[in-house]
Scaffold this motif. Structure first.
Motif, PDB file in Angstrom:
ATOM      1  N   PHE A  57    -111.370  69.951  10.615  1.00  0.00           N
ATOM      2  CA  PHE A  57    -110.126  69.189  10.472  1.00  0.00           C
ATOM      3  C   PHE A  57    -110.047  68.039  11.470  1.00  0.00           C
ATOM      4  N   ASP A  58    -110.951  68.083  12.445  1.00  0.00           N
ATOM      5  CA  ASP A  58    -110.959  67.044  13.462  1.00  0.00           C
ATOM      6  C   ASP A  58    -111.859  65.916  12.990  1.00  0.00           C
ATOM      7  N   GLU A  59    -111.512  65.351  11.855  1.00  0.00           N
ATOM      8  CA  GLU A  59    -112.381  64.398  11.175  1.00  0.00           C
ATOM      9  C   GLU A  59    -111.525  63.432  10.426  1.00  0.00           C
ATOM     10  N   PRO A  60    -111.713  62.133  10.615  1.00  0.00           N
ATOM     11  CA  PRO A  60    -110.842  61.172   9.915  1.00  0.00           C
ATOM     12  C   PRO A  60    -110.876  61.341   8.395  1.00  0.00           C
ATOM     13  N   ASP A  61    -112.063  61.639   7.835  1.00  0.00           N
ATOM     14  CA  ASP A  61    -112.175  61.782   6.382  1.00  0.00           C
ATOM     15  C   ASP A  61    -111.351  62.956   5.869  1.00  0.00           C
ATOM     16  N   ALA A  62    -111.359  64.054   6.638  1.00  0.00           N
ATOM     17  CA  ALA A  62    -110.593  65.230   6.220  1.00  0.00           C
ATOM     18  C   ALA A  62    -109.107  64.930   6.249  1.00  0.00           C
ATOM     19  N   ALA A  64    -107.725  61.995   6.028  1.00  0.00           N
ATOM     20  CA  ALA A  64    -107.435  61.055   4.940  1.00  0.00           C
ATOM     21  C   ALA A  64    -107.345  61.789   3.604  1.00  0.00           C
ATOM     22  N   ALA A  65    -108.217  62.786   3.403  1.00  0.00           N
ATOM     23  CA  ALA A  65    -108.203  63.548   2.147  1.00  0.00           C
ATOM     24  C   ALA A  65    -106.909  64.326   2.008  1.00  0.00           C
ATOM     25  N   ILE A  66    -106.471  64.950   3.109  1.00  0.00           N
ATOM     26  CA  ILE A  66    -105.216  65.711   3.063  1.00  0.00           C
ATOM     27  C   ILE A  66    -104.055  64.771   2.754  1.00  0.00           C
ATOM     28  N   ARG A  67    -104.052  63.613   3.421  1.00  0.00           N
ATOM     29  CA  ARG A  67    -102.966  62.658   3.212  1.00  0.00           C
ATOM     30  C   ARG A  67    -102.948  62.171   1.759  1.00  0.00           C
ATOM     31  N   HIS A 227    -115.194  58.259  -5.614  1.00  0.00           N
ATOM     32  CA  HIS A 227    -115.739  58.940  -4.433  1.00  0.00           C
ATOM     33  C   HIS A 227    -115.999  58.014  -3.259  1.00  0.00           C
ATOM     34  N   VAL A 228    -114.993  57.253  -2.858  1.00  0.00           N
ATOM     35  CA  VAL A 228    -115.122  56.450  -1.653  1.00  0.00           C
ATOM     36  C   VAL A 228    -114.595  57.296  -0.506  1.00  0.00           C
ATOM     37  N   ARG A 229    -115.496  57.626   0.420  1.00  0.00           N
ATOM     38  CA  ARG A 229    -115.113  58.545   1.503  1.00  0.00           C
ATOM     39  C   ARG A 229    -113.981  57.965   2.330  1.00  0.00           C
ATOM     40  N   GLY A 230    -112.993  58.792   2.606  1.00  0.00           N
ATOM     41  CA  GLY A 230    -111.883  58.384   3.443  1.00  0.00           C
ATOM     42  C   GLY A 230    -110.869  57.520   2.721  1.00  0.00           C
ATOM     43  N   LEU A 231    -111.197  57.116   1.465  1.00  0.00           N
ATOM     44  CA  LEU A 231    -110.280  56.250   0.726  1.00  0.00           C
ATOM     45  C   LEU A 231    -109.780  56.883  -0.563  1.00  0.00           C
ATOM     46  N   THR A 232    -110.705  57.330  -1.418  1.00  0.00           N
ATOM     47  CA  THR A 232    -110.290  57.905  -2.701  1.00  0.00           C
ATOM     48  C   THR A 232    -110.751  59.347  -2.828  1.00  0.00           C
ATOM     49  N   GLU A 233    -110.777  60.073  -1.722  1.00  0.00           N
ATOM     50  CA  GLU A 233    -111.178  61.465  -1.776  1.00  0.00           C
ATOM     51  C   GLU A 233    -109.961  62.340  -1.524  1.00  0.00           C
ATOM     52  N   PRO A 236    -109.805  68.498  -2.838  1.00  0.00           N
ATOM     53  CA  PRO A 236    -110.855  69.138  -3.646  1.00  0.00           C
ATOM     54  C   PRO A 236    -112.139  68.297  -3.699  1.00  0.00           C
ATOM     55  N   LEU A 237    -111.999  66.971  -3.761  1.00  0.00           N
ATOM     56  CA  LEU A 237    -113.192  66.120  -3.818  1.00  0.00           C
ATOM     57  C   LEU A 237    -113.925  66.134  -2.480  1.00  0.00           C
ATOM     58  N   HIS A 238    -113.159  66.188  -1.387  1.00  0.00           N
ATOM     59  CA  HIS A 238    -113.758  66.262  -0.060  1.00  0.00           C
ATOM     60  C   HIS A 238    -114.560  67.560   0.078  1.00  0.00           C
TER      61      HIS A 238
END
Lengths: 286, 277
Positions: A57-62, A64-67, A227-233, A236-238
């Protein structure tokens, strides 16, 4: 509790030993098919220790996915809520020709594969479509962006609230509303103070199911996401990306959040059914 | 002139029906029409070639075959589970009842990775079967397992309310007249449940055919062997082969509509049966 142990033999029921066999069979089947997968999610998430769990969870992509998951649900669920209430009012409170057909159309998304639900929007708004170049020249991006993901989610969760409200409002009839109107209430007042309180638990029930599906949707959103990481994930996609990178601990860690959402949804749903069983069109679920 | 709707003093009919139809058209009907329209643009011969090439046919066979087997298994165990929940009292019954809906609530991707971990050769269940030479994950067997998971609640929740309404006096009468319990169950109870069981079967089957998220992680996705039709649509899309994706989607849609029709007919049939009693 004591019925199983009862010595009395009811001729219109199975013998004690048969009852025990059937109960054990049901428990074993549900244990393997339903409970084990749920336990596995939490087991795999913590297998490498709490450190690995927290690191996921200490990950910007994660984050961003939750948000993004919350954003998509926050747009899709209210839109389907307004639709569900409007559809239920028209269908349950009035008699008109073509009603059955309309209800069948509302149920349609349930029998369409999630992948196809996403595909239709790609065909409608994608770069190869007729609308694609026009949208592009206006600088509007729908596919591989938030609007497409919201649309796909709305499509998939379309019937949830409507089909919960329609049978409930049909059962309640129009007597209460007619009384309110004849006493001088306006249409809005009638809806707000008479109809809405009557259906509030059924409405909440529908919103719960709709929200669970909206946050957990995978196939439809996957097709339109790009599937743009941190943008359109979404979450579930993450999870899929992490899993395909063999980062199992992180994939299952994110999965525990969605599993918790499912458990909370189930708990609230069970409470609603036990407490307000009569007020949430039970018996015609799903 | 006969009006198309009955008069009512309630307001808001035009507004709510209008909004319902507008929203339905924009969200569901126009996109679906786009799919159909695009498929007509492909042309008959090309459509035929795309829809019936070897890989597509096998993917459709995997999807429909696995869905059929999973729905059949769900009918058998689903009826047992429903019966136990409706007829017997035992500690933990409420919890068992609540847990049935987990496959509805658990996101498919979560179910997918969890099932893959569980049935992989080193997973809890996989390692039991691995020494016997049976591989479950990453074979068509894994697809069936995933589809059993997603389809189970459909069967139980369709059969359960009908079971709860069964008239126990019929069973008592049968017992009084000398029928054994097995005879009563197979000749009195089961026939009344047939419409509900068929509906549950059809619902579980319809859901399983289109299922994607819970399957792709456990399926192995080997072309011609363990590749499901929805996955092939995704693959065609990633190849920018829109005609290919559209034609597979069209065939799946047509089959889904036929299924929907059958489900509706079953429900009408069962309603008629019960209203006659």
């Amino acid at each position: 509790m004591s019925k199983v142990a009862s010595r009395y033999r009811d001729p219109a029921s199975e013998t004690l030993s048969w009852r025990l066999i059937l109960i054990l069979l049901a428990v074993a089947f549900l244990g393997i098919v339903v409970v084990l997968p749920l336990v596995t999610v939490f087991y795999e998430a913590f297998r490498k220790g709490t450190g690995a769990f927290i690191a996921a969870f200490d990950e910007p992509d994660a984050i961003a996915a939750i948000r993004l998951t919350l954003t998509v649900a926050a747009i899709a669920v209210p839109l389907n809520l307004v639709f569900g209430v409007a559809a239920a009012w028209a269908i349950a409170k009035f008699e008109f020709r073509g009603k059955t057909f309309l209800v069948t159309l509302i149920d349609l998304p349930f029998s369409i594969s999630p992948v196809i639900s996403g595909l239709v929007y790609v065909l409608l708004f994608g770069a190869q479509s007729y609308l694609g170049p026009i949208l592009k020249s206006q600088g509007i991006q729908i596919i591989f962006a938030l609007p497409g993901m919201v649309l796909a989610t709305i499509f998939v969760t379309f019937p949830f609230i409507a089909r919960e409200l329609i049978p409930l409002m049909q059962e309640q009839g129009t007597g209460d509303e007619e009384a309110a109107l004849s006493l001088g209430a306006s249409g809005w007042q009638t809806f707000w103070y008479v109809t809405l309180p009557n259906v509030k638990w059924g409405l909440l029930y529908g919103v719960l199911l709709c929200n669970a599906r909206a946050m957990g949707e995978f196939g439809a959103v996957s097709v339109v996401s790009g599937h743009v990481r941190g943008l359109t994930e979404t979450m579930p996609l993450h999870i899929e990306i992490l899993y395909n990178e063999y980062n199992f601990a992180a994939a299952f860690a994110i999965a525990t959040l969605l599993a918790l959402l499912a458990l909370v949804t189930l708990a609230l749903k069970t409470v609603l059914e036990l407490r307000y069983g009569d007020e949430i069109a039970a018996g015609r679920k799903h | 002139m006969k009006s198309w709707r009955q008069p009512s003093i309630l307001p808001g009919f035009g507004l709510t029906l209008g909004y319902t139809i507008l929203y339905l058209t924009l969200i569901i009907l126009v996109p679906l029409a786009a799919l159909v329209w695009r498929s007509t643009g492909i042309g008959w011969d090309a459509f035929w070639a795309l829809a019936f090439d070897q890989r597509t046919l096998l993917a459709l066979r995997v999807s429909f075959g696995a869905a059929l087997i999973a729905a059949a298994i769900n009918v058998i165990f689903g009826v047992v589970v429903a019966w136990v929940l409706v007829r017997y009292q035992f500690p933990g019954r409420r919890l068992l009842d609540a847990i049935i809906d987990l496959p509805f609530a658990l996101p498919t991707a979560v179910a997918g990775i969890s099932l893959a971990a569980l049935y992989a050769p080193k997973g809890w269940i996989g390692q039991i079967f691995a020494p016997l030479g049976i591989r479950i994950a990453f074979t068509p067997l894994g697809i069936v397992i995933a589809l059993i998971f997603v389809g189970l609640p459909f069967v139980v929740r369709t059969v359960q309310p009908v079971m709860a309404e069964l008239d126990r006096e019929m069973e008592e009468a049968a017992a009084t007249l000398g029928a054994s319990r097995l005879q009563t169950l197979t000749r009195i109870v089961l026939p009344t449940l047939v419409p509900a069981i068929l509906t549950g079967f059809a619902l579980a089957f319809a859901r399983a055919v289109g299922e994607y998220g819970s399957v792709i992680f456990i399926a192995g996705n080997v072309p011609y062997v363990s590749e499901i039709a929805p996955l092939l649509i995704v693959i065609r899309l990633e190849e920018f082969n829109y005609a290919g994706a559209t034609s597979i989607a069209c065939i799946m849609l047509i089959i889904s509509f036929v299924m929907l029709l059958i489900i509706n007919m079953l429900q009408m049939w069962s309603r008629r049966r019960y209203s006659n009693v």
